[in-house]
Design a protein around this motif. Structure first.
Motif, PDB file in Angstrom:
ATOM      1  N   GLY A 374       0.725  -1.060   0.125  1.00 32.33           N
ATOM      2  CA  GLY A 374       0.134  -0.591   0.455  1.00 32.33           C
ATOM      3  C   GLY A 374       0.925   1.344  -0.084  1.00 32.33           C
ATOM      4  O   GLY A 374       0.528   2.069  -0.607  1.00 32.33           O
ATOM      5  N   ILE A 375       2.185   1.173   0.241  1.00 35.00           N
ATOM      6  CA  ILE A 375       2.672   2.456   0.633  1.00 35.00           C
ATOM      7  C   ILE A 375       3.418   2.855  -0.910  1.00 35.00           C
ATOM      8  O   ILE A 375       3.170   4.295  -1.181  1.00 35.00           O
ATOM      9  CB  ILE A 375       4.350   2.413   1.330  1.00 35.00           C
ATOM     10  N   ALA A 376       3.496   1.719  -1.616  1.00 32.96           N
ATOM     11  CA  ALA A 376       4.124   1.909  -2.712  1.00 32.96           C
ATOM     12  C   ALA A 376       2.362   2.395  -3.499  1.00 32.96           C
ATOM     13  O   ALA A 376       2.944   3.478  -5.061  1.00 32.96           O
ATOM     14  CB  ALA A 376       4.608   0.777  -3.887  1.00 32.96           C
ATOM     15  N   GLU A 377       1.341   2.590  -3.407  1.00 32.37           N
ATOM     16  CA  GLU A 377       0.103   2.517  -4.357  1.00 32.37           C
ATOM     17  C   GLU A 377      -0.529   4.598  -3.737  1.00 32.37           C
ATOM     18  O   GLU A 377      -0.674   5.305  -3.943  1.00 32.37           O
ATOM     19  CB  GLU A 377      -0.964   1.853  -3.250  1.00 32.37           C
ATOM     20  N   LEU A 378      -0.074   4.495  -2.190  1.00 29.63           N
ATOM     21  CA  LEU A 378      -0.260   5.794  -1.989  1.00 29.63           C
ATOM     22  C   LEU A 378       0.576   7.189  -2.357  1.00 29.63           C
ATOM     23  O   LEU A 378       0.935   8.041  -2.032  1.00 29.63           O
ATOM     24  CB  LEU A 378      -0.100   6.212  -0.697  1.00 29.63           C
ATOM     25  N   VAL A 379       2.256   6.665  -2.397  1.00 27.52           N
ATOM     26  CA  VAL A 379       3.345   7.995  -2.734  1.00 27.52           C
ATOM     27  C   VAL A 379       3.457   7.443  -4.696  1.00 27.52           C
ATOM     28  O   VAL A 379       4.092   6.676  -4.732  1.00 27.52           O
ATOM     29  CB  VAL A 379       4.709   7.034  -2.097  1.00 27.52           C
ATOM     30  N   ARG A 380       3.768   8.933  -4.348  1.00 30.06           N
ATOM     31  CA  ARG A 380       3.917   9.172  -5.950  1.00 30.06           C
ATOM     32  C   ARG A 380       5.539   9.343  -5.537  1.00 30.06           C
ATOM     33  O   ARG A 380       6.573  10.231  -5.678  1.00 30.06           O
ATOM     34  CB  ARG A 380       3.227  10.147  -6.324  1.00 30.06           C
ATOM     35  N   ASP A 381       6.548   8.152  -6.227  1.00 32.50           N
ATOM     36  CA  ASP A 381       8.178   7.901  -5.924  1.00 32.50           C
ATOM     37  C   ASP A 381       8.059   9.776  -7.090  1.00 32.50           C
ATOM     38  O   ASP A 381       8.016   9.994  -8.142  1.00 32.50           O
ATOM     39  CB  ASP A 381       8.454   6.989  -6.429  1.00 32.50           C
ATOM     40  N   GLY A 382       8.950  11.006  -6.201  1.00 34.21           N
ATOM     41  CA  GLY A 382       9.261  11.753  -6.343  1.00 34.21           C
ATOM     42  C   GLY A 382       8.822  13.008  -6.583  1.00 34.21           C
ATOM     43  O   GLY A 382       9.245  13.668  -7.155  1.00 34.21           O
ATOM     44  N   MET A 383       7.260  12.616  -6.404  1.00 38.81           N
ATOM     45  CA  MET A 383       6.146  13.853  -6.214  1.00 38.81           C
ATOM     46  C   MET A 383       6.298  14.617  -5.214  1.00 38.81           C
ATOM     47  O   MET A 383       6.028  15.560  -5.117  1.00 38.81           O
ATOM     48  CB  MET A 383       5.287  13.355  -7.459  1.00 38.81           C
ATOM     49  N   ASP A 384       5.298  13.301  -4.071  1.00 41.05           N
ATOM     50  CA  ASP A 384       4.830  13.627  -2.638  1.00 41.05           C
ATOM     51  C   ASP A 384       5.758  12.801  -2.325  1.00 41.05           C
ATOM     52  O   ASP A 384       5.463  12.808  -0.630  1.00 41.05           O
ATOM     53  CB  ASP A 384       3.866  13.649  -2.843  1.00 41.05           C
ATOM     54  N   GLY A 385       6.998  12.114  -2.185  1.00 38.95           N
ATOM     55  CA  GLY A 385       7.938  11.127  -1.340  1.00 38.95           C
ATOM     56  C   GLY A 385       8.394  10.090  -1.822  1.00 38.95           C
ATOM     57  O   GLY A 385       8.953  10.110  -3.505  1.00 38.95           O
ATOM     58  N   ILE A 386       9.967   9.723  -1.735  1.00 34.81           N
ATOM     59  CA  ILE A 386      10.872   9.083  -1.990  1.00 34.81           C
ATOM     60  C   ILE A 386      10.383   7.373  -1.861  1.00 34.81           C
ATOM     61  O   ILE A 386      10.051   7.135  -0.411  1.00 34.81           O
ATOM     62  CB  ILE A 386      12.217   8.873  -1.965  1.00 34.81           C
ATOM     63  N   LEU A 387      10.097   6.528  -2.647  1.00 35.05           N
ATOM     64  CA  LEU A 387      10.083   5.128  -2.333  1.00 35.05           C
ATOM     65  C   LEU A 387      11.868   4.175  -2.518  1.00 35.05           C
ATOM     66  O   LEU A 387      12.272   4.599  -3.551  1.00 35.05           O
ATOM     67  CB  LEU A 387       9.394   4.530  -3.341  1.00 35.05           C
ATOM     68  N   ILE A 388      12.029   3.522  -1.064  1.00 38.61           N
ATOM     69  CA  ILE A 388      13.282   3.052  -1.546  1.00 38.61           C
ATOM     70  C   ILE A 388      13.058   1.699  -1.321  1.00 38.61           C
ATOM     71  O   ILE A 388      12.282   0.925  -0.718  1.00 38.61           O
ATOM     72  CB  ILE A 388      14.349   3.620  -0.589  1.00 38.61           C
ATOM     73  N   GLU A 389      14.107   1.182  -1.903  1.00 44.88           N
ATOM     74  CA  GLU A 389      14.410  -0.698  -0.635  1.00 44.88           C
ATOM     75  C   GLU A 389      13.938  -1.000  -0.217  1.00 44.88           C
ATOM     76  O   GLU A 389      14.200  -0.786   1.607  1.00 44.88           O
ATOM     77  CB  GLU A 389      15.850  -1.057  -1.860  1.00 44.88           C
ATOM     78  N   ALA A 390      13.156  -1.976   0.440  1.00 48.67           N
ATOM     79  CA  ALA A 390      12.718  -2.530   1.539  1.00 48.67           C
ATOM     80  C   ALA A 390      13.806  -2.750   2.343  1.00 48.67           C
ATOM     81  O   ALA A 390      14.680  -3.684   1.547  1.00 48.67           O
ATOM     82  CB  ALA A 390      11.487  -3.925   1.481  1.00 48.67           C
TER      83      ALA A 390
END
Length: 449
Positions: A374-390
């Motif tokens: 769900g984190i990856a569904e809610l956060v727009r990587d590089g726009m409103d957050g940063i997604l990184i390797e778990a």
């Protein structure tokens, strides 16, 4: 219309995101004229009021006489206690928010036996994943298909067995486990030898629950897909994402002893390994000269988490940049969060929200989070957050360094945050669902009559 909500636990116990969701949903639907009761497992049966909500607790015995209670239909005594509450309250709808020994298949059947409509919300991977994370071997995202051998070996691996031994355990015929169960063998190696039988029992209970409840609420797309993959008709599944229960604050609450030149990081949630707070602490600790402050607001939800909390305190010891703090009162949450540069969500499991992402967005704060569920569904990587390797301390350290090197990145992410969906929206979804279910039941009763 009266609705009884049944979560894993409730106030004044330490609560998590599910219980925050349940309380908010109860209040929003109550404001729409529904009669609402929260019924939760507890050490003893009782009733009380929590901030205007009626709460009933039903006793779940501490003693477990048969492992099949944990893996199968659940505790019979707890289900009977819930049955008494149902007879007393006479609800139109029972809404389940957990699937455990206490909130079980037996309990659901108490409601169905009384002709009460049942809605089930899939809140966490523990519903269908015996390991509890939906990560195959603790690393790779699993598609959630209920497979006895695969789930047995992964569960054994999660209990500490080597992968090769776990694979062997996953091939033991269930008949062996059934025979050992009849002989009363349990604990340690006996449980490992029984695992295929126990997982088979659990899968039967999960399938029965998903088949027998009237409606299922999926909080995110991956849950919807998992349910369909396991044979649940799509028409029975209702995608209704989390909503945030607090308004956007107008003024940030200053942080005590905070230096504006430092990067300010907040973690909110259960102090549990699945939530990954140790990853954040280790990442900060790996960069001793980094100008960062990490405040971890949380609490262990049960006594089993005390050892993990001690580990966190040990990791943070001697580093004044890291503070372990009590949970933020919900009415101050948005104001406190607004003073941070970002909120960290280093989860090691597939979240169905999590609610903390929406709370951060409501406060205008970007997210750094695991590229999972769900984190990856809610956060727009590089726009409103940063997604990184778990589960990567190195990736977290590198990201913290990146934010310290480019402080403008925080403001760039802030500007792209959209105000999230609210619990008002969720309540609209649920009230509409309840009405459709009752209307269908009335038609079925008239047809049967």
């Amino acid at each position: 219309m009266k609705v009884v909500h049944i979560p894993f636990c409730f106030h004044p116990d330490p609560v998590g995101g599910t219980e925050v969701y349940v309380e908010s949903l109860a209040r929003e639907t109550q404001a729409r004229g529904l009669a609402v009761v929260v019924a939760a497992p507890g050490s003893q049966s009782c009733r009380y009021e929590h901030r205007g909500l009626e709460v009933r607790r039903f006793a779940v015995p501490d003693r477990i006489d048969d492992l099949r209670e944990l893996y199968g239909e659940g505790d019979a005594a707890a289900a009977r206690e819930l049955g008494k509450i149902l007879d007393d309250e006479c609800p139109d709808i029972v809404h389940l928010h957990a699937f455990t020994r206490g909130v079980s298949l037996r309990l659901m059947r108490e409601a169905k036996a009384r002709g009460i409509g049942v809605v089930f919300t899939y809140h966490t991977p523990t519903v269908s994943c015996q390991r509890g994370t939906l990560l195959r071997w603790g690393r790779d995202v699993c598609d959630g298909t209920l497979d006895r051998a695969a789930c047995s070996e992964c569960t054994l691996h999660g209990l500490g067995l080597a992968k090769i031994v776990s694979r062997m355990g996953g091939r033991i015929p269930p008949a062996v486990g059934h025979a050992l169960g009849r002989a009363g063998a349990s604990g340690g190696g006996w449980t490992a030898l029984r695992m295929t039988a126990l997982v088979e029992h659990r899968h039967a209970a999960v399938r029965a629950l998903l088949e027998e409840v009237d409606e299922i609420v999926a909080l995110c797309q991956w849950v919807h897909d998992l349910l369909v993959r396991n044979g649940v008709p799509a028409r029975k599944i209702h995608l209704s994402r989390h909503g945030v229960p607090l308004p956007r604050p107008s003024k940030a609450e200053p942080l005590p002893d905070s230096r504006p030149t430092r990067l300010r990081v907040a973690f909110l949630g259960r102090l549990d390994r699945t939530k990954g707070p140790d990853i954040l602490i280790r990442a900060v600790g790996a960069l001793p000269g980094l100008p960062v402050e990490a405040d971890l607001y949380g609490v262990a939800q049960s006594g089993t988490g005390d050892g993990y909390v001690r580990e966190l305190r040990r990791l943070a010891q001697g580093d004044s940049r890291i503070r372990l703090l009590p949970p933020i009162p919900h009415d101050r949450l948005g104001m406190v969060l607004s003073a941070y540069d970002f909120v960290a969500v280093p989860s090691r499991w597939l979240e169905t929200g999590p609610l903390v992402v929406l709370e951060a967005f409501a406060a205008g704060v970007p997210i750094i989070g695991s590229r999972l569920g769900g984190i990856a569904e809610l956060v727009r990587d590089g726009m409103d957050g940063i997604l990184i390797e778990a589960d990567s301390v190195g990736a977290w350290s590198a990201t913290l360094q990146r934010f310290c090197d480019d402080r403008g990145l925080v403001e760039h992410l802030r500007r792209s945050i959209r105000h999230p969906r609210t619990m008002d929206d969720v309540a609209d979804d649920m009230v509409a669902l309840y009405h459709r279910l009752l209307a269908r039941q009335n038609v079925e009763r008239c047809t049967a009559g």
